[in-house]
Design a protein around this motif. Structure first.
Motif, PDB file in Angstrom:
ATOM      1  N   ARG A   1     -31.387 -24.380  34.425  1.00  0.00           N
ATOM      2  CA  ARG A   1     -32.281 -23.662  35.546  1.00  0.00           C
ATOM      3  C   ARG A   1     -33.320 -22.656  35.007  1.00  0.00           C
ATOM      4  O   ARG A   1     -32.683 -21.509  34.334  1.00  0.00           O
ATOM      5  CB  ARG A   1     -31.581 -23.207  36.713  1.00  0.00           C
TER       6      ARG A   1
ATOM      7  N   LEU B   1     -36.147 -26.964  36.047  1.00  0.00           N
ATOM      8  CA  LEU B   1     -35.220 -27.173  35.073  1.00  0.00           C
ATOM      9  C   LEU B   1     -35.721 -27.583  33.711  1.00  0.00           C
ATOM     10  O   LEU B   1     -36.726 -27.773  33.599  1.00  0.00           O
ATOM     11  CB  LEU B   1     -34.387 -28.515  35.801  1.00  0.00           C
TER      12      LEU B   1
ATOM     13  N   THR C   1     -26.514 -25.096  33.956  1.00  0.00           N
ATOM     14  CA  THR C   1     -26.322 -25.777  35.322  1.00  0.00           C
ATOM     15  C   THR C   1     -25.178 -26.952  34.830  1.00  0.00           C
ATOM     16  O   THR C   1     -24.387 -27.134  35.574  1.00  0.00           O
ATOM     17  CB  THR C   1     -27.420 -26.458  35.974  1.00  0.00           C
TER      18      THR C   1
END
Length: 443
Positions: free
Chosen positions: A351, A357, A439
Motif C-alpha cells: 500500500r 497500491l 499487504t
C-alpha cells in the motif's frame, strides 16, 4: 516512401486510425487505405460497456475524430482474407489483391467462444463491436428480465455495473476466486467483489457452466456448484483472441493466442515493410523485459498505432523501440480504478497510501493502482515513469509541427536511462516521500 507509395491499414479501430493519422502528421503524401471488417468508421470502444449500454450516449456520438486531415480511402465492411508478403499484396473478398508498399496490421480482437453456449439464440450476447452493444442495449430496453454475465474481468464487471444502473437484476458467473482476478492486486480484487455485492449484483465465484437449457421464458444455466440461474439475457464476456485467422498460411509469424509477433520497434518479425499495433500485436516492451506480450487496452492501441506508423516510415534500422508505460482504467458503480505499468508481472503487493497500491518484483516497482484518486494517480505515474524509464531512441526522431490548439501526443520512445540491472528494495523505486506498507505477496 514517396507520394506514389500506398500504405494499407488493416483494421479500422483506434490503433489503425491513429496510425493513419500519424502518417499524415509525418507528411506521408502517398495513398492511405483503411480496410475494416465492420461497416462503421473508427469509434470509441471503451464506452460500449458503459455509456452506450445505459443509453447515455447514442452510437453516432462515439465516432473518433481525427486531429489532422487523413484523406484515406475507405474499404469498410471488408474482411481481409490473407496476405502475400512476397508480392506485397493484401487478399480481399472475391479474389481481389490490394497491393501495398507498407502495411499496418491492427485487426484487434474477436470474442472468445464459450464451448456449449447456444450462440445462435438471440438472448445470448457478446460485447465486442458497436453492433454487439447496440443489439444488447435494444434487448435490455425491451424487457425487465434478469441478466447473467459470464466472465468477471473488465468487460464483465463493467456490463454488470451498467445493468444495475438500469435497475435490472444481474449475476456475474466466473471460474475465478474473485472478480478481476489476475488483472489487479488481490486486495483490490476482493474490494471490487464486495462492491458489486453491496450494489445488488449476484456473484457466483469459482464455478463453471455445465449445461445450457434454453426455454420459452428464458435461458436456464446449470452451474458446477449446483445452482441453476434463469435469465432473459446472457452476456458472454470471457475475453477475446487476437484476430489473426486471416493470416493462416502466410509468412507473417503469429499464434492464435499470442497474436502477431513483432520486434521492439513494432515491425513484424522478419518483415521490414509490415508493422503491427494494438491488441493483435505481441512485442517485447523493453521497459520491463524482453518477453513478447500483448496489451489489450485502449490507450496502448492509440500510442502503438502512432508508434507503428512512425516505425514504418523510419524502417527497422532507424526506428526506436516502443517502450510505453501502459495505463488503463475501469469504472464500476461510479468507482474509478486507474492502473499504470504491468501489475501482473509482480508478486509483491503493498500500500502506498489510502486508495493507492503498488506491485513489485525483484528489480523494482512494475505497477501502480489507485482508486478514486486521479491526481494521486498522475503523480505516482510520473514517479514510476522516471524510475522505470524506457530505453533511448537510436536515432534522432522526426521533428514535426504541433497543430495549433493541440498538445503533442505521447512519443513512441523516450531518451531516458535504462533501469538498473541489479535487484533493489521496492522502496528505491517509489516517488520521493512515499513509503510502501506490505499487504500481500499472493499472486
Amino acid at each position: 516512401m514517396n507520394r506514389r507509395d500506398r500504405i494499407v491499414v488493416v483494421g479500422a479501430g483506434a490503433a489503425g486510425w491513429r496510425a493513419a493519422e500519424r502518417l499524415r502528421e509525418l507528411r506521408f503524401e502517398g495513398e492511405v487505405v483503411m480496410v475494416g471488417n465492420e461497416p462503421h468508421r473508427p469509434y470509441h470502444r471503451p464506452e460500449l460497456s458503459k455509456q452506450l449500454l445505459t443509453g447515455r450516449v447514442r452510437a453516432d456520438q462515439l465516432t473518433l475524430a481525427a486531429y489532422t486531415e487523413v484523406d484515406a480511402r475507405w474499404r469498410l465492411n471488408t474482411a481481409a482474407r490473407g496476405i502475400d508478403t512476397g508480392k506485397r499484396a493484401l487478399m480481399l473478398p472475391g479474389g481481389e489483391q490490394l497491393a501495398y508498399d507498407g502495411l499496418v496490421i491492427a485487426t484487434g480482437m474477436e470474442s472468445r467462444h464459450l464451448p456449449g453456449a447456444p450462440v445462435s439464440d438471440p438472448r445470448v450476447h457478446h460485447l465486442r463491436t458497436l453492433d454487439d452493444a447496440t443489439r444488447l442495449h435494444e434487448a435490455l430496453s425491451a424487457d425487465k428480465e434478469p441478466v447473467v454475465v459470464i466472465g468477471g474481468g473488465f468487460t464483465g464487471c463493467e456490463v454488470a455495473a451498467s445493468v444495475r444502473a438500469l435497475k435490472r437484476r444481474v449475476t456475474i458467473v466466473t471460474e475465478k476466486p474473485t472478480l478481476m482476478a489476475g488483472a489487479l492486486p488481490p486486495e483490490l480484487c476482493d474490494s471490487i467483489t464486495r462492491l458489486h455485492q453491496s450494489k445488488g449484483v449476484g456473484v457466483a465465484l469459482g464455478v463453471e457452466v455445465l449445461h445450457w437449457l434454453p426455454q420459452d421464458n428464458g435461458i436456464a444455466i446449470h452451474l458446477s456448484d449446483g445452482q441453476v440461474l434463469v435469465a432473459g439475457h446472457v452476456v458472454i464476456a470471457i475475453g477475446g483472441l487476437p484476430a489473426v485467422s486471416w493470416l493462416r498460411g502466410s509468412k507473417v509469424p503469429h499464434h492464435e493466442r499470442d497474436g502477431v509477433y513483432c520486434e521492439p520497434t513494432c515491425h513484424v518479425a522478419g518483415l521490414a515493410d509490415v508493422v503491427a499495433a494494438g491488441d493483435v500485436a505481441c512485442w517485447p516492451n523493453l521497459r520491463f523485459d524482453d518477453v513478447p506480450r500483448r496489451v489489450e487496452h485502449w490507450l496502448n492501441a492509440v500510442e502503438m498505432g502512432r508508434a507503428a506508423a512512425e516505425s514504418l516510415l523510419l524502417g527497422p534500422s532507424r526506428a526506436p523501440a516502443f517502450t510505453p508505460l501502459p495505463r488503463f482504467w475501469t469504472e464500476q458503480h461510479r468507482m474509478r480504478v486507474q492502473v499504470a505499468g504491468q501489475p501482473q508481472l509482480g508478486g509483491e503487493h503493498g500500500r502506498l497510501g489510502p486508495g493507492s497500491l503498488a506491485t513489485a518484483r525483484a528489480d523494482g516497482l512494475v505497477g501502480l493502482t489507485t482508486v478514486d484518486r486521479p491526481r494521486e494517480f498522475h503523480r505516482l505515474t510520473a514517479g514510476l515513469n522516471a524510475r522505470r524509464p524506457g530505453i533511448a531512441a537510436r536515432r534522432k526522431r522526426f521533428q514535426e509541427p504541433v497543430p495549433a490548439g493541440r498538445e503533442p501526443m505521447p512519443r513512441a520512445g523516450e531518451t531516458m536511462r535504462p533501469p538498473p540491472k541489479s535487484t533493489a528494495l521496492v522502496s528505491n523505486y517509489l516517488p520521493a516521500g512515499v513509503t510502501l506498507t506490505p499487504t500481500s505477496t499472493r499472486t
